[in-house]
Design an enzyme around this catalytic site. Structure first.
Site, PDB file in Angstrom:
ATOM      1  N   ARG A  63       0.705  -1.101   0.005  1.00 43.39           N
ATOM      2  CA  ARG A  63       0.154   0.013  -0.079  1.00 43.39           C
ATOM      3  C   ARG A  63       0.930   1.355   0.019  1.00 43.39           C
ATOM      4  NH1 ARG A  63      -5.129  -0.437   2.667  1.00 43.39           N
ATOM      5  NH2 ARG A  63      -4.765   1.577   3.719  1.00 43.39           N
ATOM      6  N   ARG A 109       9.336   6.250  -3.510  1.00 40.77           N
ATOM      7  CA  ARG A 109       9.550   7.388  -4.658  1.00 40.77           C
ATOM      8  C   ARG A 109      10.938   7.975  -4.607  1.00 40.77           C
ATOM      9  NH1 ARG A 109       4.945  10.326  -2.092  1.00 40.77           N
ATOM     10  NH2 ARG A 109       3.362   9.364  -3.311  1.00 40.77           N
ATOM     11  N   ARG A 117      -8.324  -7.585  13.867  1.00 36.61           N
ATOM     12  CA  ARG A 117      -7.292  -6.754  14.926  1.00 36.61           C
ATOM     13  C   ARG A 117      -8.073  -5.711  15.401  1.00 36.61           C
ATOM     14  NH1 ARG A 117      -3.309  -7.558  18.139  1.00 36.61           N
ATOM     15  NH2 ARG A 117      -1.823  -5.924  18.022  1.00 36.61           N
ATOM     16  N   ARG A 169       0.026   5.753  16.598  1.00 35.08           N
ATOM     17  CA  ARG A 169       0.048   7.001  15.730  1.00 35.08           C
ATOM     18  C   ARG A 169      -0.738   7.832  16.870  1.00 35.08           C
ATOM     19  NH1 ARG A 169      -2.594   4.906  10.177  1.00 35.08           N
ATOM     20  NH2 ARG A 169      -4.345   3.778  11.179  1.00 35.08           N
ATOM     21  N   GLU A 171      -3.868   6.029  19.155  1.00 35.37           N
ATOM     22  CA  GLU A 171      -4.273   4.763  18.732  1.00 35.37           C
ATOM     23  C   GLU A 171      -3.458   3.507  19.209  1.00 35.37           C
ATOM     24  OE1 GLU A 171      -5.302   5.512  14.272  1.00 35.37           O
ATOM     25  OE2 GLU A 171      -5.072   3.237  13.960  1.00 35.37           O
ATOM     26  N   TYR A 226      -9.596  -5.922   3.410  1.00 29.24           N
ATOM     27  CA  TYR A 226      -8.910  -4.643   4.120  1.00 29.24           C
ATOM     28  C   TYR A 226      -8.924  -3.385   2.772  1.00 29.24           C
ATOM     29  CZ  TYR A 226      -4.679  -2.149   5.999  1.00 29.24           C
ATOM     30  OH  TYR A 226      -3.916  -1.217   6.642  1.00 29.24           O
ATOM     31  N   ASP A 255     -10.289   0.333   1.548  1.00 26.91           N
ATOM     32  CA  ASP A 255     -10.351   1.631   1.615  1.00 26.91           C
ATOM     33  C   ASP A 255     -11.937   2.333   1.481  1.00 26.91           C
ATOM     34  OD1 ASP A 255      -7.915   2.350   3.054  1.00 26.91           O
ATOM     35  OD2 ASP A 255      -6.975   2.704   1.186  1.00 26.91           O
TER      36      ASP A 255
HETATM   37  P1  FAD Z   1     -18.171  -0.020   8.821  1.00 22.46           P
HETATM   38  O1  FAD Z   1     -17.824   1.395   8.710  1.00 22.46           O
HETATM   39  O2  FAD Z   1     -17.485  -0.760   9.857  1.00 22.46           O
HETATM   40  O3  FAD Z   1     -19.631  -0.403   8.966  1.00 22.46           O
HETATM   41  C1  FAD Z   1     -20.231  -1.540   9.544  1.00 22.46           C
HETATM   42  C2  FAD Z   1     -21.390  -0.956  10.395  1.00 22.46           C
HETATM   43  O4  FAD Z   1     -22.256  -2.305  10.939  1.00 22.46           O
HETATM   44  C3  FAD Z   1     -20.857  -0.584  11.681  1.00 22.46           C
HETATM   45  O5  FAD Z   1     -21.509   0.719  11.900  1.00 22.46           O
HETATM   46  C4  FAD Z   1     -21.289  -1.611  12.692  1.00 22.46           C
HETATM   47  O6  FAD Z   1     -21.705  -1.042  14.038  1.00 22.46           O
HETATM   48  C5  FAD Z   1     -22.439  -2.387  11.991  1.00 22.46           C
HETATM   49  N1  FAD Z   1     -23.077  -3.578  12.517  1.00 22.46           N
HETATM   50  C6  FAD Z   1     -21.970  -4.686  12.511  1.00 22.46           C
HETATM   51  N2  FAD Z   1     -22.760  -5.638  12.853  1.00 22.46           N
HETATM   52  C7  FAD Z   1     -23.869  -5.406  13.269  1.00 22.46           C
HETATM   53  C8  FAD Z   1     -25.072  -5.921  13.842  1.00 22.46           C
HETATM   54  N3  FAD Z   1     -25.132  -7.238  14.031  1.00 22.46           N
HETATM   55  N4  FAD Z   1     -26.121  -5.429  13.922  1.00 22.46           N
HETATM   56  C9  FAD Z   1     -26.270  -3.966  13.590  1.00 22.46           C
HETATM   57  N5  FAD Z   1     -25.195  -3.191  12.943  1.00 22.46           N
HETATM   58  C10 FAD Z   1     -24.253  -4.025  12.838  1.00 22.46           C
HETATM   59  N6  FAD Z   1     -10.164   4.245   4.601  1.00 22.46           N
HETATM   60  C11 FAD Z   1      -9.716   5.322   3.673  1.00 22.46           C
HETATM   61  O7  FAD Z   1     -10.126   5.345   2.538  1.00 22.46           O
HETATM   62  N7  FAD Z   1      -9.013   6.159   4.189  1.00 22.46           N
HETATM   63  C12 FAD Z   1      -8.346   6.020   5.432  1.00 22.46           C
HETATM   64  O8  FAD Z   1      -7.337   6.921   5.586  1.00 22.46           O
HETATM   65  C13 FAD Z   1      -8.668   5.198   6.337  1.00 22.46           C
HETATM   66  N8  FAD Z   1      -8.338   5.070   7.563  1.00 22.46           N
HETATM   67  C14 FAD Z   1      -8.611   4.041   8.346  1.00 22.46           C
HETATM   68  C15 FAD Z   1      -8.359   3.973   9.642  1.00 22.46           C
HETATM   69  C16 FAD Z   1      -8.627   3.041  10.448  1.00 22.46           C
HETATM   70  C17 FAD Z   1      -8.436   3.001  11.822  1.00 22.46           C
HETATM   71  C18 FAD Z   1      -9.609   2.048  10.067  1.00 22.46           C
HETATM   72  C19 FAD Z   1     -10.163   1.024  11.171  1.00 22.46           C
HETATM   73  C20 FAD Z   1     -10.069   2.215   8.894  1.00 22.46           C
HETATM   74  C21 FAD Z   1      -9.494   3.008   8.032  1.00 22.46           C
HETATM   75  N9  FAD Z   1     -10.206   3.179   6.618  1.00 22.46           N
HETATM   76  C22 FAD Z   1      -9.819   4.258   5.738  1.00 22.46           C
HETATM   77  C23 FAD Z   1     -11.008   2.179   6.129  1.00 22.46           C
HETATM   78  C24 FAD Z   1     -12.780   2.786   6.183  1.00 22.46           C
HETATM   79  O9  FAD Z   1     -13.091   2.973   7.622  1.00 22.46           O
HETATM   80  C25 FAD Z   1     -13.532   1.527   5.480  1.00 22.46           C
HETATM   81  O10 FAD Z   1     -13.103   1.248   4.264  1.00 22.46           O
HETATM   82  C26 FAD Z   1     -15.097   2.009   5.600  1.00 22.46           C
HETATM   83  O11 FAD Z   1     -15.302   2.812   6.557  1.00 22.46           O
HETATM   84  C27 FAD Z   1     -15.827   0.655   5.528  1.00 22.46           C
HETATM   85  O12 FAD Z   1     -17.169   0.858   5.730  1.00 22.46           O
HETATM   86  P2  FAD Z   1     -18.222  -0.333   5.955  1.00 22.46           P
HETATM   87  O13 FAD Z   1     -19.496  -0.055   5.568  1.00 22.46           O
HETATM   88  O14 FAD Z   1     -17.641  -1.679   5.171  1.00 22.46           O
HETATM   89  O15 FAD Z   1     -18.076  -0.802   7.395  1.00 22.46           O
HETATM   90  N1  UDP Z   2       3.613   0.557   8.066  1.00 16.54           N
HETATM   91  C1  UDP Z   2       4.719   0.490   8.538  1.00 16.54           C
HETATM   92  N2  UDP Z   2       5.117   1.823   9.243  1.00 16.54           N
HETATM   93  C2  UDP Z   2       4.385   2.981   9.241  1.00 16.54           C
HETATM   94  C3  UDP Z   2       3.070   3.044   8.735  1.00 16.54           C
HETATM   95  C4  UDP Z   2       2.620   1.562   8.020  1.00 16.54           C
HETATM   96  O1  UDP Z   2       5.383  -0.187   8.562  1.00 16.54           O
HETATM   97  O2  UDP Z   2       4.813   4.073   9.847  1.00 16.54           O
HETATM   98  C5  UDP Z   2       3.175  -0.717   7.695  1.00 16.54           C
HETATM   99  C6  UDP Z   2       2.132  -1.351   8.453  1.00 16.54           C
HETATM  100  O3  UDP Z   2       2.283  -2.723   8.376  1.00 16.54           O
HETATM  101  C7  UDP Z   2       0.700  -0.914   8.348  1.00 16.54           C
HETATM  102  C8  UDP Z   2       0.632  -1.052   6.754  1.00 16.54           C
HETATM  103  O4  UDP Z   2       2.102  -0.441   6.460  1.00 16.54           O
HETATM  104  O5  UDP Z   2      -0.152  -2.044   8.743  1.00 16.54           O
HETATM  105  C9  UDP Z   2      -0.434   0.138   6.076  1.00 16.54           C
HETATM  106  O6  UDP Z   2      -0.209   1.211   6.687  1.00 16.54           O
HETATM  107  P1  UDP Z   2      -1.506   2.198   6.486  1.00 16.54           P
HETATM  108  O7  UDP Z   2      -1.141   3.382   6.985  1.00 16.54           O
HETATM  109  O8  UDP Z   2      -1.971   2.429   5.021  1.00 16.54           O
HETATM  110  O9  UDP Z   2      -2.588   1.483   7.349  1.00 16.54           O
HETATM  111  P2  UDP Z   2      -3.958   1.922   7.902  1.00 16.54           P
HETATM  112  O10 UDP Z   2      -4.140   3.463   8.122  1.00 16.54           O
HETATM  113  O11 UDP Z   2      -4.831   1.024   7.153  1.00 16.54           O
HETATM  114  O12 UDP Z   2      -3.720   1.441   9.427  1.00 16.54           O
END
Ligand code: FAD
Ligand code: UDP
Length: 369
Positions: free
Chosen positions: A172, A176, A249, A280, A300, A348, A350
């Protein structure tokens, strides 16, 4: 006739996009979520006038103009570019791996010299067919970067050895040979002005929603009220874990308000070292170039997932992917349930990928091309 055409379990991006599109096509939807708010993991809470990303930093990025236009219907985006920093053994480095990082690490300022250095390290430590994250990282950026900025962060984030994780996770991150700290290579990037709730509220406008409502607590009832179900929760839970439990996780977020207008000078600062328990610190105001008097930060902490915690990341190693395939096969035999999103597809994903996947499901469901 049933009361609803679609019951949508989960109000995250997948469920919200599906509900919006189905409603636009004249269908009646009910969206339920077990949390006390809509939006899933993109939900923001306003604290001190700052949109706090409650479930970790969310930066929107995509190469797909259709997806970019789609989200821009609901909110205007700013021109935020994600440029995280990483602390490692008392020193601060730029991410992703670029000429700034290489200069900070080796004091080399010419791309040619850096390339030679990395190539030499790859010759010594790289692999022709990398089979896991460690081998992949060593083959991509060499030993020094791996040991300074990847190994400890990765093992802390995933609670596993880097040699036991799938290689795709590290692919991911861009590498560069220019002085460019943009974390993403995508053409479009930004943060919705006013936070992600604007998008979710726009998607779910005039659609019936119920929060604090768990599908499994009233499964028979919920299965009886709609012709079809869109399920975005855990696929293994849907099938009563009959092929075993999938691993996830989890994370713990510790948020505090600080009496200063600027805590760390950047939205995202990573902490590589294994003796720092968090991965972070997010300073939310910088996502929207905020000028508030105070600031809000979130640490986090990666955690093992257990039943009472949120399953934030699927662990896509061979063992779990094999179990998932069993569930997937079974899910294909139930035509009145559509499984979508990060948890139900065990991917996984986005945000832009989730929206694309939801729009594909809509097209399939409504027989559109
Ligand atoms: P979710 O947002 O998880 O929605 C699922 C919903 O279902 C939840 O609200 C949950 O409560 C509900 N649910 C589950 N089970 C039940 C049940 N039994 N009954 C009723 N409700 C239920 N993506 C990016 O593009 N850029 C980023 O920078 C980025 N950063 C991230 C950082 C973190 C820490 C995390 C965890 C994810 C990140 N993502 C990022 C990914 C992004 O969050 C997801 O791609 C997106 O939000 C997923 O949407 P979803 O609808 O699949 O799931
Ligand atoms: N990663 C790393 N060092 C960093 C940031 C990311 O080794 O400083 C690795 C780590 O394995 C992580 C993966 O790159 O799980 C993807 O990072 P990203 O920031 O895209 O993850 P997310 O925002 O989805 O947690």
């Amino acid at each position: 006739m049933k009361k609803y055409d679609y019951l949508i379990v989960g109000s995250g991006l997948f469920g919200s996009v599906f509900a919006h599109e189905a409603t636009k096509r004249g269908k009646k939807c009910l969206v339920i979520d077990k949390r006390n708010h809509i939006g899933g993991n993109v939900f923001c809470e306003n604290i001190e006038g700052i949109n706090v990303h409650k479930y970790g930093a969310h930066i929107f990025h995509t190469n797909d103009k259709n997806i970019w236009d789609y989200v821009n219907q609901f909110a205007e985006f700013n021109n935020y570019i994600n440029s995280p920093l990483s602390f490692s053994k008392g020193k601060l480095y730029n991410l992703p791996f670029n000429m700034n990082t290489f200069y900070q690490l080796w004091n080399l300022s010419k791309p040619e010299d850096v390339k030679r250095k990395i190539e030499q390290q790859i010759r010594e430590h790289g692999f022709e067919n990398p089979k896991n994250l460690e081998e992949q990282a060593l083959s991509l950026v060499g030993k020094d970067i791996y040991e300074t900025l990847i190994k400890e962060y990765t093992e802390k984030q995933w609670g596993r050895k880097a040699s036991e994780l799938p290689a795709f996770i590290i692919k991911r991150l861009p590498v560069r040979f220019t002085f460019d700290n943009n974390y993403f290579n995508d053409k479009y990037q930004g943060i919705p002005i006013g936070g992600y709730n604007k998008i979710i509220n726009g998607l779910l406008k005039n659609i019936e929603t119920q929060v604090e409502t768990d599908f499994f607590e009233n499964r028979n009832y919920f299965e009886s009220i709609a012709d079809k179900i869109i399920f975005t929760g855990k696929i293994d839970a849907f099938f009563d874990y009959r092929f075993g439990k999938l691993e996830y996780r989890s994370l713990k977020f510790e948020t505090e308000t600080i009496n200063s207008d600027n805590f760390q000078g950047n939205a995202v600062v990573n902490y590589n070292d294994s003796d720092v328990p968090y991965t972070r610190i997010i300073e939310h105001k910088h996502f929207e170039f905020g000028k508030q008097e105070k600031t809000v930060i979130t640490k986090e902490y990666p955690e093992n997932w257990t039943e009472e915690k949120e399953p934030y990341y699927p662990v896509n190693d061979d063992k779990n992917n094999t179990i998932y395939q069993e569930y997937k096969k079974l899910s294909e035999k139930i035509p009145n349930v559509i499984f979508g999103g990060r948890l139900a597809e065990y991917k996984y994903y986005d945000m832009h990928q989730i929206i694309a996947s939801a729009l594909t499901s809509v097209k399939k469901e409504f027989h559109e091309r």
